[in-house]
Design a protein around this motif. Structure first.
Motif, short mmCIF file in Angstrom:
data_model
loop_
_atom_site.label_atom_id
_atom_site.label_comp_id
_atom_site.label_asym_id
_atom_site.label_seq_id
_atom_site.Cartn_x
_atom_site.Cartn_y
_atom_site.Cartn_z
N THR A 52 -88.34 -69.12 18.17
CA THR A 52 -89.50 -70.00 18.26
C THR A 52 -90.07 -70.15 16.87
O THR A 52 -90.27 -69.15 16.16
CB THR A 52 -90.58 -69.41 19.18
OG1 THR A 52 -90.03 -69.20 20.47
CG2 THR A 52 -91.79 -70.32 19.26
N VAL A 53 -90.31 -71.39 16.45
CA VAL A 53 -90.88 -71.65 15.13
C VAL A 53 -92.28 -72.24 15.33
O VAL A 53 -92.45 -73.21 16.06
CB VAL A 53 -90.00 -72.63 14.33
CG1 VAL A 53 -90.64 -72.95 12.98
CG2 VAL A 53 -88.61 -72.05 14.14
N THR A 54 -93.25 -71.64 14.66
CA THR A 54 -94.62 -72.14 14.68
C THR A 54 -95.00 -72.52 13.25
O THR A 54 -94.90 -71.68 12.35
CB THR A 54 -95.60 -71.07 15.20
OG1 THR A 54 -95.18 -70.66 16.50
CG2 THR A 54 -97.02 -71.61 15.25
N VAL A 55 -95.40 -73.75 13.07
CA VAL A 55 -95.89 -74.20 11.76
C VAL A 55 -97.40 -73.95 11.75
O VAL A 55 -98.12 -74.52 12.56
CB VAL A 55 -95.56 -75.68 11.51
CG1 VAL A 55 -96.17 -76.15 10.20
CG2 VAL A 55 -94.06 -75.89 11.52
N THR A 56 -97.84 -73.08 10.85
CA THR A 56 -99.25 -72.69 10.85
C THR A 56 -100.11 -73.59 9.98
O THR A 56 -101.31 -73.71 10.22
CB THR A 56 -99.43 -71.24 10.38
OG1 THR A 56 -98.88 -71.10 9.07
CG2 THR A 56 -98.72 -70.29 11.35
N ARG A 57 -99.50 -74.21 8.97
CA ARG A 57 -100.24 -75.16 8.12
C ARG A 57 -99.29 -75.87 7.19
O ARG A 57 -98.13 -75.49 7.04
CB ARG A 57 -101.37 -74.48 7.36
CG ARG A 57 -100.95 -73.54 6.28
CD ARG A 57 -102.18 -72.84 5.68
NE ARG A 57 -101.77 -71.75 4.83
CZ ARG A 57 -101.77 -71.81 3.49
NH1 ARG A 57 -102.15 -72.89 2.89
NH2 ARG A 57 -101.38 -70.78 2.79
N ILE A 58 -99.83 -76.92 6.56
CA ILE A 58 -99.11 -77.67 5.55
C ILE A 58 -99.82 -77.41 4.22
O ILE A 58 -101.03 -77.62 4.10
CB ILE A 58 -99.13 -79.19 5.84
CG1 ILE A 58 -98.70 -79.50 7.26
CG2 ILE A 58 -98.31 -79.94 4.80
CD1 ILE A 58 -97.27 -79.23 7.58
N ALA A 59 -99.09 -76.94 3.23
CA ALA A 59 -99.66 -76.61 1.94
C ALA A 59 -99.38 -77.74 0.94
O ALA A 59 -98.31 -78.36 1.00
CB ALA A 59 -99.09 -75.30 1.40
N ALA A 60 -100.31 -77.97 0.05
CA ALA A 60 -100.09 -78.93 -1.03
C ALA A 60 -98.92 -78.44 -1.87
O ALA A 60 -98.67 -77.24 -1.97
CB ALA A 60 -101.33 -79.09 -1.88
N ARG A 61 -98.22 -79.35 -2.49
CA ARG A 61 -97.01 -78.98 -3.25
C ARG A 61 -97.29 -77.96 -4.35
O ARG A 61 -96.46 -77.13 -4.62
CB ARG A 61 -96.38 -80.22 -3.87
CG ARG A 61 -95.74 -81.11 -2.87
CD ARG A 61 -95.16 -82.33 -3.57
NE ARG A 61 -94.89 -83.37 -2.61
CZ ARG A 61 -93.68 -83.73 -2.24
NH1 ARG A 61 -92.65 -83.15 -2.78
NH2 ARG A 61 -93.50 -84.68 -1.37
N VAL A 103 -95.34 -71.73 6.78
CA VAL A 103 -96.18 -72.70 6.09
C VAL A 103 -95.23 -73.68 5.41
O VAL A 103 -94.29 -73.26 4.72
CB VAL A 103 -97.07 -72.01 5.03
CG1 VAL A 103 -97.90 -73.02 4.27
CG2 VAL A 103 -97.95 -70.95 5.68
N LEU A 104 -95.46 -74.96 5.62
CA LEU A 104 -94.59 -75.98 5.03
C LEU A 104 -95.28 -76.65 3.85
O LEU A 104 -96.50 -76.64 3.75
CB LEU A 104 -94.23 -77.04 6.08
CG LEU A 104 -93.60 -76.53 7.38
CD1 LEU A 104 -93.23 -77.70 8.26
CD2 LEU A 104 -92.41 -75.65 7.10
N THR A 105 -94.48 -77.22 2.98
CA THR A 105 -95.03 -78.01 1.88
C THR A 105 -95.17 -79.45 2.35
O THR A 105 -94.39 -79.93 3.17
CB THR A 105 -94.14 -77.96 0.62
OG1 THR A 105 -92.83 -78.38 0.98
CG2 THR A 105 -94.08 -76.56 0.04
N GLU A 106 -96.18 -80.12 1.81
CA GLU A 106 -96.38 -81.51 2.19
C GLU A 106 -95.20 -82.34 1.71
O GLU A 106 -94.49 -81.96 0.79
CB GLU A 106 -97.70 -82.04 1.63
CG GLU A 106 -97.75 -82.12 0.13
CD GLU A 106 -99.11 -82.60 -0.39
OE1 GLU A 106 -99.98 -82.93 0.42
OE2 GLU A 106 -99.27 -82.61 -1.61
N GLY A 107 -94.99 -83.46 2.35
CA GLY A 107 -93.91 -84.35 1.96
C GLY A 107 -92.63 -84.13 2.75
O GLY A 107 -91.64 -84.81 2.52
#
Length: 124
Positions: free
Chosen positions: A111-120, A73-77
């Motif tokens: 293999t990298v899978t981004v499952t979602r973008i989370a708000a900061r 899960v990544l952070t936005e920005g």
């Protein structure tokens, strides 16, 4: 760990992924989520206590190395492609270093899978 049949620890891969700027956390797979739901003793934030739940390591069918799947899960920005590439590179380097230190050099694919973008301000 002289035997190449033993998988590298999930913790090495998980720690490397979590150290990449822009990674908010690792996304557990369905099996981990079902286990958490079935166990009242396991809090909903179990992924924070067991970050390796978002990492899976499997032996390549021909036995020549390991395949690592990282679900994050990544952070936005942050640019998704750049962050995913950094996760890939950091996890691969960390696991290869670990294997070399334990006299078990083998091929490693990631293999990298981004499952979602989370708000900061959102926690995983």
């Amino acid at each position: 760990m002289a035997a190449t049949g033993t998988p590298p620890p999930l913790g090495v891969a998980a720690a490397a992924a979590l150290a990449v700027p822009g990674v908010a956390g690792l996304q557990p797979r369905l099996a981990h989520r079902l286990a958490a739901a079935a166990s009242p003793a396991w809090p909903e934030t179990a992924a924070q206590h067991a970050p390796e739940a978002g990492v899976r390591i499997d032996r390549v069918p021909d036995g020549s190395g390991w395949h690592i799947e990282v679900r994050c899960v990544l952070t936005e920005g942050h640019r998704v492609v750049d962050t995913a590439r950094d996760v890939h590179d950091q996890v691969r380097a960390a696991v290869l270093s670990y294997l070399a230190a334990h006299d078990a050099p083998v091929a490693v694919t990631v293999t990298v899978t981004v499952t979602r973008i989370a708000a900061r301000d959102h926690t995983v």
